[in-house]
Write a protein that holds these residues in place. Structure first.
Motif, short mmCIF file in Angstrom:
data_model
loop_
_atom_site.label_atom_id
_atom_site.label_comp_id
_atom_site.label_asym_id
_atom_site.label_seq_id
_atom_site.Cartn_x
_atom_site.Cartn_y
_atom_site.Cartn_z
N LEU A 120 27.69 20.52 70.58
CA LEU A 120 27.02 21.70 69.50
C LEU A 120 25.76 22.11 69.52
O LEU A 120 25.68 23.08 69.07
N PHE A 121 24.92 21.51 70.49
CA PHE A 121 23.64 21.93 70.44
C PHE A 121 23.06 22.38 71.95
O PHE A 121 22.00 22.86 72.06
N GLY A 122 23.83 22.46 72.98
CA GLY A 122 23.40 22.29 74.09
C GLY A 122 23.49 23.93 74.83
O GLY A 122 23.05 23.97 75.98
N MET A 123 24.53 24.74 74.33
CA MET A 123 24.64 26.15 74.49
C MET A 123 23.38 26.81 74.91
O MET A 123 22.54 26.89 73.88
N GLY A 124 22.91 27.33 75.98
CA GLY A 124 21.49 27.67 76.34
C GLY A 124 20.78 26.81 76.71
O GLY A 124 19.45 27.48 77.26
N ARG A 125 20.92 25.38 76.75
CA ARG A 125 19.78 24.64 76.91
C ARG A 125 20.51 23.93 78.23
O ARG A 125 19.69 23.21 78.92
N VAL A 126 21.79 23.90 78.52
CA VAL A 126 22.25 23.35 79.61
C VAL A 126 23.18 24.39 80.17
O VAL A 126 23.30 25.61 79.90
N SER A 127 23.56 24.09 81.75
CA SER A 127 24.06 25.18 82.37
C SER A 127 25.58 25.42 81.71
O SER A 127 26.15 24.42 81.06
N LYS A 128 26.06 26.38 82.07
CA LYS A 128 27.52 26.89 81.52
C LYS A 128 28.51 25.83 81.73
O LYS A 128 29.29 25.34 80.92
N ARG A 129 28.62 25.50 83.14
CA ARG A 129 29.44 24.44 83.48
C ARG A 129 29.47 23.35 82.97
O ARG A 129 30.40 22.56 82.50
N LEU A 130 28.30 22.68 82.69
CA LEU A 130 27.97 21.13 82.06
C LEU A 130 28.39 21.57 80.71
O LEU A 130 29.10 20.50 80.03
N HIS A 131 28.05 22.54 79.86
CA HIS A 131 28.52 22.77 78.48
C HIS A 131 29.99 22.74 78.41
O HIS A 131 30.55 21.98 77.46
N PHE A 132 30.66 23.38 79.38
CA PHE A 132 32.11 23.54 79.18
C PHE A 132 32.81 21.95 79.37
O PHE A 132 33.69 21.76 78.85
N MET A 133 32.03 21.13 80.40
CA MET A 133 32.47 19.82 80.58
C MET A 133 32.28 19.06 79.36
O MET A 133 33.37 18.10 79.02
N ALA A 134 31.19 19.27 78.60
CA ALA A 134 31.04 18.45 77.42
C ALA A 134 32.29 18.90 76.49
O ALA A 134 32.73 18.05 75.88
N THR A 135 32.77 20.12 76.13
CA THR A 135 33.58 20.40 75.35
C THR A 135 34.89 19.96 75.74
O THR A 135 35.67 19.59 74.92
N ILE A 136 35.21 19.94 77.18
CA ILE A 136 36.54 19.18 77.62
C ILE A 136 36.43 17.79 77.21
O ILE A 136 37.33 17.11 76.69
N MET A 137 35.47 17.20 77.51
CA MET A 137 35.50 15.60 77.22
C MET A 137 35.55 15.48 75.88
O MET A 137 36.07 14.40 75.39
N VAL A 138 34.94 16.22 74.73
CA VAL A 138 35.09 16.11 73.46
C VAL A 138 36.73 16.05 73.07
O VAL A 138 37.20 15.20 72.24
N ALA A 139 37.24 17.10 73.73
CA ALA A 139 38.61 17.53 73.34
C ALA A 139 39.70 16.06 73.88
O ALA A 139 40.58 15.64 73.25
N PHE A 140 39.30 15.96 75.08
CA PHE A 140 39.87 14.68 75.58
C PHE A 140 39.57 13.23 75.00
O PHE A 140 40.75 12.60 74.98
N GLY A 141 38.59 13.10 74.28
CA GLY A 141 38.06 11.95 73.73
C GLY A 141 38.91 11.98 72.37
O GLY A 141 39.30 10.91 71.88
N THR A 142 39.29 13.08 71.70
CA THR A 142 39.92 13.00 70.64
C THR A 142 41.42 12.52 70.77
O THR A 142 42.10 12.13 70.09
N LEU A 143 41.88 13.21 72.04
CA LEU A 143 43.51 12.79 72.34
C LEU A 143 43.27 11.32 72.75
O LEU A 143 44.47 10.61 72.51
N ILE A 144 42.46 10.56 73.36
CA ILE A 144 42.21 9.36 73.76
C ILE A 144 42.37 8.51 72.46
O ILE A 144 43.03 7.54 72.28
N SER A 145 41.52 8.96 71.49
CA SER A 145 41.57 8.25 70.29
C SER A 145 42.79 8.16 69.57
O SER A 145 43.20 7.12 69.01
N ALA A 146 43.40 9.53 69.49
CA ALA A 146 44.91 9.27 68.97
C ALA A 146 45.92 8.34 69.66
O ALA A 146 46.64 7.74 69.05
N THR A 147 45.57 8.24 70.86
CA THR A 147 46.49 7.29 71.91
C THR A 147 46.44 6.05 71.48
O THR A 147 47.33 5.37 71.15
N TRP A 148 45.17 5.39 71.32
CA TRP A 148 44.80 4.24 71.13
C TRP A 148 45.39 3.81 69.25
O TRP A 148 46.13 2.76 69.24
N ILE A 149 44.98 4.71 68.72
CA ILE A 149 45.53 4.32 67.17
C ILE A 149 47.00 4.50 67.07
O ILE A 149 47.64 3.67 66.25
#
Length: 471
Positions: A120-149
């Motif tokens: 949400l707040f890291g774009m321009g403050r961290v590298s593009k690669r790290l920011h993209f990884m964070a976005t991937i992890m958030v998306a992956f986390g929502t799918l893991i949450s759905a899996t357990w529930i």
């Protein structure tokens, strides 16, 4: 049932849980799909350098933040009800569902919380690669949450891998069988596809709205095109997944399918597919039925003449409320057919190069914007009401799961929930709609955190966009 607990108290407790779940489920259904959409947008921007994708990412990122927050807040309340209204259920089923819900927090929620701030707040403050990884992890986390529930809910529908001890508790025996219970793969697939469709139709509706105002808006064109691709691809997949899910439900929860189909009577030589009718559970018949002969047997058993049992084989005490299940199922299926129509129509218009010109279709897509939420709620009602009168299907009745509560106390808390939820989430929904009404690509810049970064002046640091000239 505890003789001290009245039927009214049980119904009020059920209504309270249904009310809070209904509010909660629409936000994860949206945020699961939106997180993946943000991941795709950022990935396409990094690959192509096309700033249209970046503008859309920033546009939907703010909306995701609000929807995600409301989903978290609305979900917390449900957990308390397990200890207040449903403590007997928690005591008996807790050894199984407790660890599963804890795993959801330890894996999905911690993963999302750890990377959400960067996304949400890291774009321009961290590298593009790290920011993209964070976005991937958030998306992956929502799918893991759905899996357990979904694993928890599926176990309650098709319990497996347990034993019952001397005090009536469900004790884990095989965690793999518990997690991957018979209905879990079908429910997870069905729900994730529903989340993607829900998001696609919201994105499509927003794109259609802005195309109606300005058909040359590049961002509106892009989001509408992407949403229509999703509708065209996922809607047919959802119908196929729903077919497999229905066959699995017939095997493990036949009474639910009988209620969905309106089959009060057994059919020995092919069962009709009832399109409409008025279920009369007291007299065990479907009034004014309109159906297609033998079509239900064809769909459920892929054989026109296959016999199908009806509710006359199920004791009345074990039958679900047929009218609710019958109509909620038809609402879900009807919306699914409308979604398929949107997807097919979009392909036709795309081939004729009129996707951004067809105003009538844009209005239809705009009307279909909330359809995913309605379908998800209808599907949830079909699933949960169809499981009644059990909380753990076939093993633990709802009347045996209730805590020793008084009807007035449950009624008071239900009233408080209604007032607070409509005020809080009504305001949040209004804010989301207001953000959607803003023209994509022309958002006002928001102030960021004042920082001093090498090569960046304090004045520039007030503007997160200024920290990354490529944006």
């Amino acid at each position: 049932m505890d003789p001290s607990v009245s039927e009214l108290a049980i119904n009020l407790a059920r209504a309270q849980f249904a009310f809070t779940v209904s509010f909660h489920i629409i936000f994860p259904a949206f945020s699961i799909g939106l997180a993946s959409y943000l991941m795709v947008l950022e990935g396409l921007w990094l690959k192509t350098g096309n700033n249209t994708y970046l503008k859309l990412f920033k546009y939907w990122r703010k909306i995701f933040a609000v929807a995600f927050g409301m989903g978290v807040v609305s979900g917390i309340v449900m957990a308390y009800q397990f200890g207040t209204n449903w403590s007997v259920f928690s005591d008996k089923a807790g050894p199984v569902i407790g660890p599963l819900m804890a795993y959801e927090v330890l894996t999905a929620f911690f993963l999302e919380a750890g990377f959400l701030g960067i996304m949400l707040f890291g774009m321009g403050r961290v590298s593009k690669r790290l920011h993209f990884m964070a976005t991937i992890m958030v998306a992956f986390g929502t799918l893991i949450s759905a899996t357990w529930i979904l694993s928890v809910n599926s176990w309650m529908q098709t319990p497996a891998g347990f034993s019952i001890n001397e005090v009536g508790q469900f004790v884990p025996e095989n965690w793999m069988e518990i997690i991957f219970n018979p209905s879990f793969p079908y429910r997870l697939t069905h729900m994730v596809l529903a989340a993607y469709l829900t998001t696609a139709f919201v994105v499509g509706a927003v794109g259609a709205w802005h195309l109606l105002k300005d058909k040359s808006n590049k961002e509106a064109q892009k989001m509408f095109s992407m949403a229509m691709w999703m509708a065209a691809i996922v809607a047919p997949l959802q119908i196929i997944a729903g077919d497999f899910h229905g066959i699995n439900t017939l095997e493990h929860q036949p009474a639910k399918v009988m209620a969905m189909e309106g089959h009060f009577k057994s059919h020995d030589h092919g069962a009709p597919l009832y399109l409409f009718g008025i279920p009369d559970q007291e007299n065990q018949k479907l009034k004014y039925a309109i159906g297609i002969p033998k079509a239900s047997s064809l769909i459920l058993k892929h054989d026109l003449n296959a016999p199908l049992a009806g509710l006359d084989t199920i004791p009345r005490a074990d039958q679900p409320p047929v009218a609710i299940v019958f109509w909620s199922f038809r609402i879900m299926v009807g919306i699914g057919m409308m979604m398929l129509l949107v997807g097919v129509t979009s392909l036709f218009l795309r081939l004729r190069k009129r996707l951004y010109e067809a105003k009538l279709f844009h209005r239809f897509a705009l009307i279909m914007g909330p359809s995913g939420f309605v379908a998800v709620l209808a599907g949830w009602v079909t699933t949960e009401v169809g499981r009644q009168p059990f909380t753990v299907y076939g093993l633990l009745r709802t009347s045996e799961s209730i805590a020793p509560v008084e009807a007035p106390a449950v009624a008071a808390s239900l009233l408080a929930f209604i007032i607070v939820y409509f005020a809080l989430f009504g305001a949040g929904t209004y804010y989301i709609i207001k953000m959607m009404s803003k023209t994509p690509g022309h958002l006002d810049k928001l102030p960021g955190t004042v920082t001093r970064t090498a090569g960046i002046t304090p004045a520039a640091s007030l503007d997160p966009d200024a920290m990354n000239p490529e944006e």
